[in-house]
Each structure stands twice: as C-alpha cells, then as structure tokens.
Scaffold this motif. Structure first.
Motif, short mmCIF file in Angstrom:
data_model
loop_
_atom_site.label_atom_id
_atom_site.label_comp_id
_atom_site.label_asym_id
_atom_site.label_seq_id
_atom_site.Cartn_x
_atom_site.Cartn_y
_atom_site.Cartn_z
N ARG A 152 0.85 -1.20 0.00
CA ARG A 152 0.00 0.00 0.00
C ARG A 152 0.88 1.25 0.00
NH1 ARG A 152 -4.11 -1.82 4.81
NH2 ARG A 152 -4.50 -3.91 3.98
N VAL A 153 0.72 2.05 -1.03
CA VAL A 153 1.42 3.34 -1.07
C VAL A 153 0.48 4.36 -0.44
CG1 VAL A 153 2.51 5.09 -2.52
CG2 VAL A 153 2.59 2.67 -3.19
N HIS A 154 0.97 5.05 0.57
CA HIS A 154 0.14 6.03 1.27
C HIS A 154 0.15 7.35 0.50
CE1 HIS A 154 -0.04 3.08 4.36
NE2 HIS A 154 1.27 3.09 4.53
N PRO A 155 -0.80 8.26 0.81
CA PRO A 155 -0.88 9.53 0.07
C PRO A 155 0.43 10.31 0.09
CG PRO A 155 -2.84 9.22 1.41
CD PRO A 155 -1.93 8.09 1.75
N VAL B 34 5.20 3.72 2.35
CA VAL B 34 4.63 2.44 1.91
C VAL B 34 4.51 1.47 3.08
CG1 VAL B 34 5.06 0.41 0.43
CG2 VAL B 34 5.63 2.71 -0.39
N THR B 35 3.41 0.76 3.12
CA THR B 35 3.30 -0.36 4.06
C THR B 35 3.12 -1.65 3.27
OG1 THR B 35 2.29 1.07 5.73
CG2 THR B 35 2.06 -1.30 6.05
N VAL B 36 3.92 -2.64 3.65
CA VAL B 36 3.85 -3.95 3.01
C VAL B 36 3.23 -4.93 4.00
CG1 VAL B 36 5.19 -5.85 2.03
CG2 VAL B 36 5.92 -3.48 1.67
N TYR B 37 2.22 -5.65 3.56
CA TYR B 37 1.64 -6.72 4.37
C TYR B 37 2.06 -8.03 3.72
CZ TYR B 37 -1.11 -2.92 6.26
OH TYR B 37 -1.48 -1.75 6.85
N THR B 38 2.93 -8.75 4.42
CA THR B 38 3.46 -9.97 3.80
C THR B 38 3.01 -11.21 4.56
OG1 THR B 38 5.48 -11.24 3.32
CG2 THR B 38 5.63 -9.65 5.09
N GLY C 68 -7.03 5.11 -5.05
CA GLY C 68 -6.17 4.29 -4.19
C GLY C 68 -4.96 3.80 -4.94
N LEU C 69 -3.89 3.51 -4.17
CA LEU C 69 -2.67 3.02 -4.80
C LEU C 69 -2.12 1.86 -3.96
CD1 LEU C 69 -0.95 3.51 -7.28
CD2 LEU C 69 0.46 5.09 -5.94
N SER C 70 -2.73 0.72 -4.17
CA SER C 70 -2.25 -0.47 -3.47
C SER C 70 -2.50 -1.67 -4.36
CB SER C 70 -2.97 -0.65 -2.13
OG SER C 70 -4.32 -0.97 -2.36
N ALA C 71 -1.80 -2.75 -4.07
CA ALA C 71 -1.98 -3.95 -4.89
C ALA C 71 -1.65 -5.19 -4.06
CB ALA C 71 -1.06 -3.90 -6.11
#
Ligand SMILES: Cc1cc2nc3c(=O)[nH]c(=O)nc-3n(C[C@H](O)[C@H](O)[C@H](O)COP(=O)(O)OP(=O)(O)OC[C@H]3O[C@@H](n4cnc5c(N)ncnc54)[C@H](O)[C@@H]3O)c2cc1C
Lengths: 282, 781
Positions: free
Chosen positions: B487-490, B494-498, B620-623
C-alpha cells in the motif's frame, strides 16, 4: 522451570544466619545461588526456607599471612581468578577459577558454594585437595577445620553439618621452585569438567623434590594420584607419563557424553599434561 | 532508491531486540489472565487407568483441570492433524489430550489452569494419574524388529509409510557392472531444535463476540489458524485471529501445530478468560518436534574413470509417536529428491520407511531432509575419492553436472534450473590453501601427534518452497505460494503486508530494501507488517528458505502492479499516454522528455484525492499479489572444513571453515552471512555435539542443556565466507534462499574432515556426533 513454594530470609551476619539455620528445619543457605537455584527450579531441591548469606562481607576476601592464603567462602570465582595474592602464592587456584563457566557465572558463583555443592565436575575441589587446603566451618557450638581431602565425601556430599556455615578456606602457599597447572577437559553441554587435572611439582637443582596430582571428574570425589615416583627424577616425559598412569578409581562416574573408562583414560592423559605444564613452569 | 539492493544496511529489527524492548508472547499481559500448566506422561508408553484431579482442584486459586474427557464433552474435533499425505500413509489419531494411552514421555494427559503460573505448576504435580506402564521402543531400527512394542495398533510393524523414488532396476544394473563400489551404514542423529524462546501461547476467548485471539510462537500464523480451527477447536476460521509477536527463533519447530497450543485455546474457551502457557525448557525438549533420526544404508557405484553410475539408499526414518504437521514430507520429498546432489548420476534409487517410535514426533528442522540427503551423498563421495584414488576434489569435479547442462533433469524428480558448480569448488580450494594443507597433513602424519584432516561438502538444496501444484500432487494439504499487499500512502510512504511471517530472519529490513529498490524510495519509507491473520490477507509463512524467493517475489509483483496503475494516473496528469511513461528513480516521466515528470508522491496523493483522475480508474494506490513459483530454487556451494584431532583423547578442534555459497542474487549481504553463520553453527553442532538420546525405556536422557550440547560461541571459529552468483532464472529477484544452506552443507564437511585426519588409522566412518570418546575408541580399535 518453576521452583516449589519457599520462604526467603536474608541474614545480616554469620550469627544471624546460624540462628536462622537452627530455627528452620531443612533450610538452605544461598551464596551465589548458581547451583542452588537451578536445583530448585528442577524441583530436585525443595527447601522450605532459603537463607541468603550473599551480602555477608565478613565472608568475602583474599589475604595472605604466614605462608598461607585465606579465601573467604563468599569470594567469587571472578575475584579468585583475578587475585594478585593468589597469582603470587597459589596460581593454580586462580587458574582453575578462571575456567569456571562464563563471566556471569564467575561473577556470581562463590568458592564456598562451589565446594559445599561438591559437583564432581567442579573445578575447585581437585585444586584444594592438591594444595592441602583446610576448610573452616562455624556452627553455634564453635568452629572447626577439616582437610580438603576429607571434606569431599561423595557425589554432592560433604562434611558440612546441617547447622554449619563454611566460612573460609586456608590454602598453603606454594614454595619456591614449584610449578603448578590446572587442565580442564570441558563438557560440551554443561561446561563443567569432564576431567580436571591439578598438578604441582617442586624442582631443586634439576631434580624433583615434591609432586602432586589430583584429578576431578573421574570419581565422585577428587582422586589423588600417587606420583611420588617422580621425586628424585628429572621429570622426563616418560617418568611423568608413568606416574600419571597410576590414576585409579574403583567406581568411575560416567554419563552419555563420557563413560567411566574413558574418563579414567582422559584423566591419565590430562594428568600427564598437567604435570608436564607444572614442570615447565617450575 | 538505487544501490539499496545488495547492501548491508543494518537490521531495523535490532534496536528493539537488543535493548530488551521486543515483545515476545510471554511478555504479553491480558487483564484477568490465567495460567496453564500441562500434566505430561513420565512414561514412554502406558495405559491410563484413571486420573484423579481432585487434589489439584482443591488448591485455592485453581480454576480448572481438564482431561481428555473434557475435550470430548466440548464436542470439538480435538485432534492434531498431519498436513502432508503419502500413498498408504498410516494416520493414527493424535488426540489433543491423551485419552487412554500415552505414547511418549511428555504426551499431554491433563491441563491445570490457575491464577498464577507457580500455582498451576504446584497443582499439576497434584494431578494423580494411574498409569499401567507398557513396553516401549524409542530406537528407529529396534521399532522395525519383529515383536517390537506397537506404537499404534493400526500401524503394523510400526510402519507409517513405505516410499520410494527412482529406478531400482537400473541401479542394480549399475552395481552389477561397477568398477568400484563404496557403501556405508550411517545414523543421522536426532536433534532438538532449541529455539532460545520456548513455545508459548496466550489465548483470549470472548464469549460475548465468539471471537478468539491467540498470540503464539508461530512461523506461519495462517497455517496455524487453519489447523487450529479445522482439526482441534472446531471454531469458524473467521472468528479466530492468530498473532505472532516477536518470535525468538524456530528452525522449523514453530511451523508445526502442536497439542499444547490447542489445549490452551480450549482452556480459554472453557473459562472465557485469557489463558497463557509458556513451555519450560524441559517441556520444549520433550515436545518440540525433533529433527533427523535416520538409519541408512547407502552405496555408490562408479566406473573405471571414477564416474558415478548408480546410487542406492535405504533409510528408516523415525516419525516419533505421532505424525507431526509436515513430518511425512521431510524424509521423502525433501530427502529422496535431493540424492543427485551436484552430480550427474544416471541411476538412483531411494527407499524410505517411516517408523513410529515412542518418542517426541520428528518433523522439519533447519534443512529438513536436505541435510540428511547431503550427508548421505557427501559421505559417499568422500569414500569414493578414497576408493578410486582420485581424492575428494577430483572425484567431485569429475561428476559435477556440467555448467552447460542446465536446466538439468535429475533421476529423482527435481529439475535444477541453474548452477555452475566448478567455480565454487575452485574458490573454496583457493581460500583454504588446499595444497599447503595437504603438505602439512603429510608432515604431521610422518611426525605423529595431533593429526589434521580436510573435509569437503559440495551440496545442493531445493528451497523456495514451492510450486503449489507440484507439492499438491505430492501430498501437501496446503498451497505453497506467498502473498503480499503493498500500500502506497498519500505521502508516498509504503506499508507492506506480507504472508512471510518473520521469526528472526530480518524480513522487515530485506523486504523494505526490495520495495525501496523497485520504487526508488528510501528503505526508511517502507514499513513491513507480518504475523497477524487479521492484518495480513493470507500467508504460508517462513520455512524452507522461501521468504525472499517466494515472499519477496510476491512483493515485487505488487510493486509492479502499483507502477502500472501509477502510470495511468501520471499519464492523466501529464496529459500523456501511459505507454509513453517510464518509472525511474521514484518518478513517472515521459520517455525521452525527463522534464515532464511526476514524483511518486504527486501520483500517490492524487490517487487518494481522485480530484483530477482518469474516469475509468479506481482511487487508491495499493496492490495485492499471490506469487506461486514456477520451480524450487537450487542454491549450492562447496564447504571445506579443516580439523585437528588429538588422537590421544579423541578431541577435535576446528581449525578452519571456508564456505563458498551460491544463493543467487543477494539482497543484504550481512543478513545472508548471518544466516550462514547460524546454519553452520547448527550443522557443526550436529556433527560434533548435539544428540537427542532416549534410553531403552524411552526416557529422554539428554533432556536438559546440561546434557544436550548446543554450540556456544567459544566452541566455534570465525567462518571464512565467499559467494559465487548464479541468479535464479525464474523469479523476478533472481534470489534463491540461504536460511538452511549452512546446516545442510556442514555436517558432511566436518565428518569428512575428521575421517580424513584419521585415514592412517584405517577409519572410514564414525557416526555423529563425533564425541571425543567415539573418536578415541575408533582410533584405539
Ligand atoms: C551455567 C553455569 C555453569 C557453571 N559452570 C561451572 C564450571 O565450569 N565449573 C564449576 O566448578 N562450577 C560451575 N558452575 C557452578 C558455579 O561454580 C556455582 O556458582 C557454584 O558451584 C556454587 O556457588 P554459589 O555461590 O552459586 O552457591 P549456591 O548455589 O548459593 O549454593 C550451592 C550449595 O552450597 C551451599 N552453600 C553455599 N554457601 C555456603 C556456605 N558458606 N556454607 C555452607 N553451605 C553453603 C548451599 O546451601 C547450596 O547447597 C556453573 C554454574 C552455572 C549456573
């Protein structure tokens, strides 16, 4: 690992500690706690009361007088290993203390606790027997001393009575021309000695005038080896090997790491090497 | 940020850990928390005639004492399942709490919950269990003998499975026409994992919501949730949250689902209160799944030029009393498939019998099957070097799979994607100064006294577990992909959920390096979240050296998706076409006119504002990505160990240890070196010191650290490490995996060195651990 319930008392003096011992049946003295607390956590020891003597400064310290060094029972292994007095008069005791455990253990563990616990793999007992030290005990009825050779009675058993506190050991200073050495074959798990060989030889004009060898870890108590055959010799490697091969114990101890037979064998090898090292330092 | 990949930035995990601020499961407190103590069988095998809990219940402060009866009354499945099935595998039930029979020392028979942990222990001692002791068998070979006590009635002869791979007939033919053969009977010693942090669990059930949160020592929280809910507690999966806080090492032992964690969950459900349990060191030794424990006969056939023509392996592998989570896979698909090593072997056959014993279960432990396979192959190669007269170097070189033969299809299912074995061997020889060492060895042999020996281990491993369809076809009851939500924040952090849950490896550092490199931002701008089933979409966890290759690749996939989406947003803002945009150094720019560019932050902000935005695009900008690898990865290398043996006492001193490893591209060299150091310590530990010993009655005699020797720093020497780099061709990072390499390669290197030192005494083999007494006895006939 959780010990059973127990009460904790801290003694402010030797007399108070002796009083607490009398009042509380099956109480245990605690010095550094490094043998007692593991036993309690395994519930192999379940004393109802623990009497902490760890702050009794009167039992701590190293001093020399009249050819003998007095080591208070609460003196830590670290202090013994670093002692100038011992380095000058009984270096083998300092050498052995430096082999104990790791820095934390040496900072907490005491000589009194070590010999009162009397683990067969302890590093201190064979050295005290080698040096002919005396162990001093105090009880409400007075004081007494016992030769180190008689102090150790069996596996984890000593001459300390239920109402007694070990106050100090007196260690005769090594004379001129004497070399000494302590060699340790370490257990890879516990770090205790599988075999610990303490040796001394005195040399005058190229001839041996006195020799001693005591080996720990092989029997339940330190095993003295008769090495008098060395007296009068020039301490050749062959003579030393022959003398050390006299190591004998009826009932060697063993574990999954090292059998009794093997310990006797290593005792001979380390005995030989300790004697040779002592010779080279004499 | 350029240059961040491949550099040794410091581990961001460490400041908290080395200042004591890391929160492990046992550090956690919950309001109204109670404590559990588990009552365990002191017998390896016994019938339970009855259990009297009254004296324990009578202690003030005791809240509950539960037995198998309470598990049954709760109406839950109440079992501990196995997660990997083989053809004809015997799967006897493993009840959470033993009902009528105990099958190893440490088997759970009851649990006490009390207001504090001391009280719980005291009460546990008051639970009176009436046992009828039965004959037990702890040894893997003895368990196969006629008349051996049966561990399970439905597993005849204590056989859990009978498995083979390869072609027996072609191997027989190779032996029939061999110019030279060598053979060996060996034991691969049983090991106890010994993570510094013992297993622990804090289960908090709340009847008002029907939800349960379980904090526990887990390498794979989602897998634990699945097994815990499905097989043990019978709760709906969505009502259970599993969190792995700091986890202090695992080495495999925290992959598996154990009875204890389920028991504590049940206690919490029963009491409607948080309940905590932390294993004592004694309990971890008795109940953590152990590793290895094989008895093997193996043989190698060679032609007149010293080329291998056939390899035959027959192994009895202990399973212990019950089948642990991945246990059946370890001595089969992670073992038999590795038998080709680094060599071009035309005929291989490997037969494995899985054996129940009255001991702790055996499952994956650092390397899991691959150290055992490497030990077989590399011990045989040492003997082949002697028997052919070629020596250990030439016999290996002559048989290496040639560099131009990749991809290389082995005779045991695996297809090696890439490799180049010669250079790693050459570099190791150079580092160690091989010729000088041989000269010194010769002079020591002439002069007597302490002898030196040089031992090699040229290993291969298959890691980066694994293509899901492949492992599924082999019996895995789980997929082996990995997931990442980026997830790229505004503000462009960035936060990565792995799904790769870290337990000491440094994922937070290395994963942030991956994102920083791909997005052209600073690693400090990347946060990595793992180990929580409520936060992370799903994940298979950390084991099998898979986190970088599989988990890292999932992250790359997500970042690529983000860049694609960002291009559309940037194209809109720049009034350009998305196809004309490139992403360079943290900005989107029109190819060919670098002044027409937007920083990631500009695009990210607009992605969340969506004020000036393409019509057909979601804000939004996440994948999120799920990456399923195409193949295993195949790290390799050559390790050389030099030892000095005191033949008078049998003591062994390590003199040198050189390791040249090829783990593909390296994300953080310091972390890679650290993984190697740890793996080497454990592998050398196996070779020289570690040994889980059961006596004939099934008592664990090496049950404490006073008897079980884990390596300590002063037992080891500085390792000499170097690398060659052959990137993995099928994942986007070109990485392979390094977590297990040290433990896989080193046992054979050490044993080969000792045997080399003792060659003048006619010694060709000593079983691990090479204790001084064993060596001394070998030297003295
Ligand atoms: C990890 C570890 C490694 C170790 N390694 C070694 C080693 O390599 N070599 C070695 O020799 N030792 C080793 N030890 C033991 C260490 O030396 C202990 O400190 C020592 O044996 C006991 O000393 P203490 O002061 O801790 O005694 P405590 O544990 O306090 O007491 C031990 C026993 O002695 C009694 N006692 C203590 N003081 C007195 C006294 N003044 N009068 C009468 N009774 C007394 C106590 O009641 C108790 O029964 C190790 C210990 C640990 C924990």
């Amino acid at each position: 690992m959780y010990p059973a319930q127990f009460d904790y008392r801290r003694a402010g003096s030797v007399d108070e500690a002796l009083g607490l011992l009398q009042e509380n049946e099956d109480a245990k003295l605690m010095a550094g706690g490094h043998s007692l607390i593991p036993m309690m956590k395994l519930r192999l020891a379940q004393p109802p009361v623990v009497i902490d003597i760890g702050r009794l400064d009167e039992l701590r310290g190293i001093s020399e007088a009249g050819g003998s060094v007095r080591v208070g029972s609460l003196t830590t292994h670290a202090d013994i290993a670093a002692s100038d007095v011992l380095a000058a008069h009984c270096p083998v005791l300092a050498e052995a203390a430096g082999h104990i455990g790791d820095a934390q253990v040496r900072n907490r563990g005491t000589i009194g606790g070590n010999i009162a616990h009397a683990d067969p793999g302890s590093d201190i007992p064979p050295v005290l027997v080698l040096l002919g030290a005396s162990v001093h005990l105090q009880s409400p009825s007075g004081t007494r001393s016992v030769a180190a050779g008689d102090f150790f009675q069996d596996l984890l058993m000593t001459d300390v009575g239920e109402d007694e506190i070990l106050t100090h050991v007196d260690v005769p200073a090594l004379g001129a021309g004497t070399g000494s050495a302590y060699l340790k074959f370490e257990h890879p798990a516990s770090g205790y000695a599988v075999v610990g060989a303490a040796a001394s030889v005195t040399v005058q004009d190229g001839r041996c005038t006195a020799a001693g060898l005591v080996v720990g870890g092989v029997g339940a108590v330190p095993t003295a080896v008769d090495v008098s055959s060395l007296v009068g010799t020039d301490l050749s490697d062959d003579a030393i090997a022959a003398a050390a091969s006299g190591l004998d114990t009826e009932d060697p101890i063993g574990d999954i790491f090292a059998s009794g037979d093997y310990r006797v064998h290593v005792g001979k090898v380390y005995g030989k090497r300790a004697l040779a090292a002592a010779r080279d330092r004499a | 940020m350029a240059g961040v990949l491949g550099t040794s930035i410091k581990r961001r995990e460490d400041p908290a850990l080395i200042t004591g601020r890391g929160k492990y499961t046992d550090d956690l407190q919950a309001a109204d928390m109670a404590h559990a103590a588990i009552v365990r069988s002191p017998y390896a095998h016994a019938r339970i005639r009855g259990i009297d809990t009254s004296a324990a219940e009578a202690l003030p402060g005791v809240l509950a004492v539960l037995t198998a009866r309470d598990v049954a009354a709760a109406g839950i499945p109440g079992v501990v399942p196995v997660g990997w099935l083989l053809p004809d595998l015997k799967t006897p039930a493993h009840p959470m709490i033993a009902a009528d029979t105990v099958r190893h020392v440490g088997d759970a028979v009851a649990v006490v919950v009390a207001e504090d942990r001391y009280l719980a222990r005291d009460a546990a001692e008051r639970v009176a269990v009436d046992y009828e002791p039965l004959d037990a068998v702890a040894d893997v070979v003895a368990a196969l003998e006629d008349g051996a006590p049966a561990v399970h009635e439905d597993a005849l002869g204590n056989v859990a499975f009978d498995w083979e791979i390869g072609d027996r007939e072609s191997v027989d033919a190779a032996f029939a026409s061999a110019a030279n053969t060598v053979e060996l009977d060996l034991r691969n010693n049983r090991l106890i994992p010994h993570a510094i942090e013992p297993r622990a669990v804090l289960a908090s059930y709340d009847s008002s919501t029907g939800e349960m949160t379980i904090h526990m020592t887990s390498q794979n929280p989602h897998v634990h949730r699945l097994l815990m809910t499905l097989a043990s507690l019978g709760m709906p999966e969505h009502k259970v949250r599993i969190v792995a806080p700091e986890v202090g090492g695992g080495f495999g032992s925290k992959i598996h689902h154990y009875a204890d964690e389920a028991i504590v969950g049940l206690c919490s459900m029963k009491l409607d209160r948080p309940v905590k349990w932390t294993a004592t060191r004694t309990e971890t030794n008795l109940t953590d799944a152990h590793g290895r424990d094989h008895s093997t006969h193996c043989a190698l056939a060679l032609d007149a030029e010293g080329r291998i023509t056939g390899l035959r392996v027959d192994t009895a592998a202990a399973m212990g009393a019950y089948l642990s989570t991945f246990a059946p896979a370890v001595p089969t698909y992670l073992y038999g498939t590795l038998m080709s090593g680094q060599y071009d072997i035309p005929a291989i056959h490997c037969h494995v019998t899985g054996v129940f014993t009255h001991t702790a279960p055996v499952d994956a432990y650092r390397g899991a099957g691959r150290p055992e396979a490497t030990y077989v192959v590399e011990r045989l190669m040492h003997l082949a070097g002697e028997a052919t007269g070629l020596g250990p170097v030439e016999v290996r070189k002559r048989n290496f799979v040639p560099a131009d033969a990749f991809p290389y299809q082995t005779q045991v299912a695996l297809a090696y994607d890439s490799g180049n074995y010669g250079p790693a061997m050459d570099r190791a020889l150079e580092m160690i100064g091989y010729d000088d060492l041989r000269t010194e060895q010769a002079s020591r042999r002439d002069n007597g006294g302490k002898q030196i020996g040089i031992g090699f281990s040229s290993y291969i491993e298959a890691c980066g577990l694994a293509p899901s369809a492949v492992v599924g076809s082999l019996g895995a009851q789980a997929g082996q992909w990995e997931s990442a939500d980026v997830r790229v924040h505004p503000t462009a952090s960035v936060t990565v959920y792995t799904g790769s849950s870290s337990h000491g490896q440094g994922h937070e550092t290395t994963f942030s390096q991956i994102v920083a490199d791909k997005l052209g931002i600073a690693p400090e701008a990347v946060e990595v979240i793992h180990g929580d089933t409520d936060l992370v979409q799903f994940g298979m966890g950390t084991y099998g050296s898979r986190s970088a290759a599989v988990g890292g690749s999932a992250i790359v996939k997500s970042v690529e998706k983000i860049i694609e989406k960002g291009k559309k947003i940037a194209a809109h803002l720049l009034e350009a076409s998305a196809e004309d945009l490139e992403y360079v150094d943290g900005s989107f720019r029109v190819a060919g006119s670098p002044d027409r560019a937007l920083a990631l932050g500009d695009v990210a902000l607009q992605a969340y504002l969506a004020h000036n935005y393409p019509d057909d695009l979601e804000p939004g900008l996440s994948a999120t990505s799920f990456y399923d690898p195409a193949n295993f990865t195949y790290p390799f290398g050559t390790h050389v160990c030099v030892v000095e043996v005191d033949t008078e006492t049998g003591s062994i001193d390590l003199l040198r240890y050189a390791a040249v490893d090829d783990v593909g591209n390296v994300i953080n060299p310091m972390i890679v070196d650290g993984q190697l150091h740890g793996g080497l310590a454990q592998g050398i530990g196996q070779a020289l010191w570690e040994n889980a010993v059961y006596d004939d009655s099934g008592q664990l005699v090496s049950g404490s650290l006073m008897d079980y020797a884990v390596p300590k720093i002063h037992n080891l020497i500085p390792f000499e490490l170097d690398r060659t780099t052959t990137p993995c061709p099928h994942n986007p990072l070109g990485v392979k995996g390094v977590g297990e390499a040290g433990a896989i390669a080193s046992p054979a290197a050490v044993v080969n060195a000792v045997v080399d030192a003792l060659a003048p005494f006619g010694i060709s083999h000593i079983d691990m651990p090479l204790t001084p007494e064993k060596v001394w006895r070998a030297v003295n006939g």
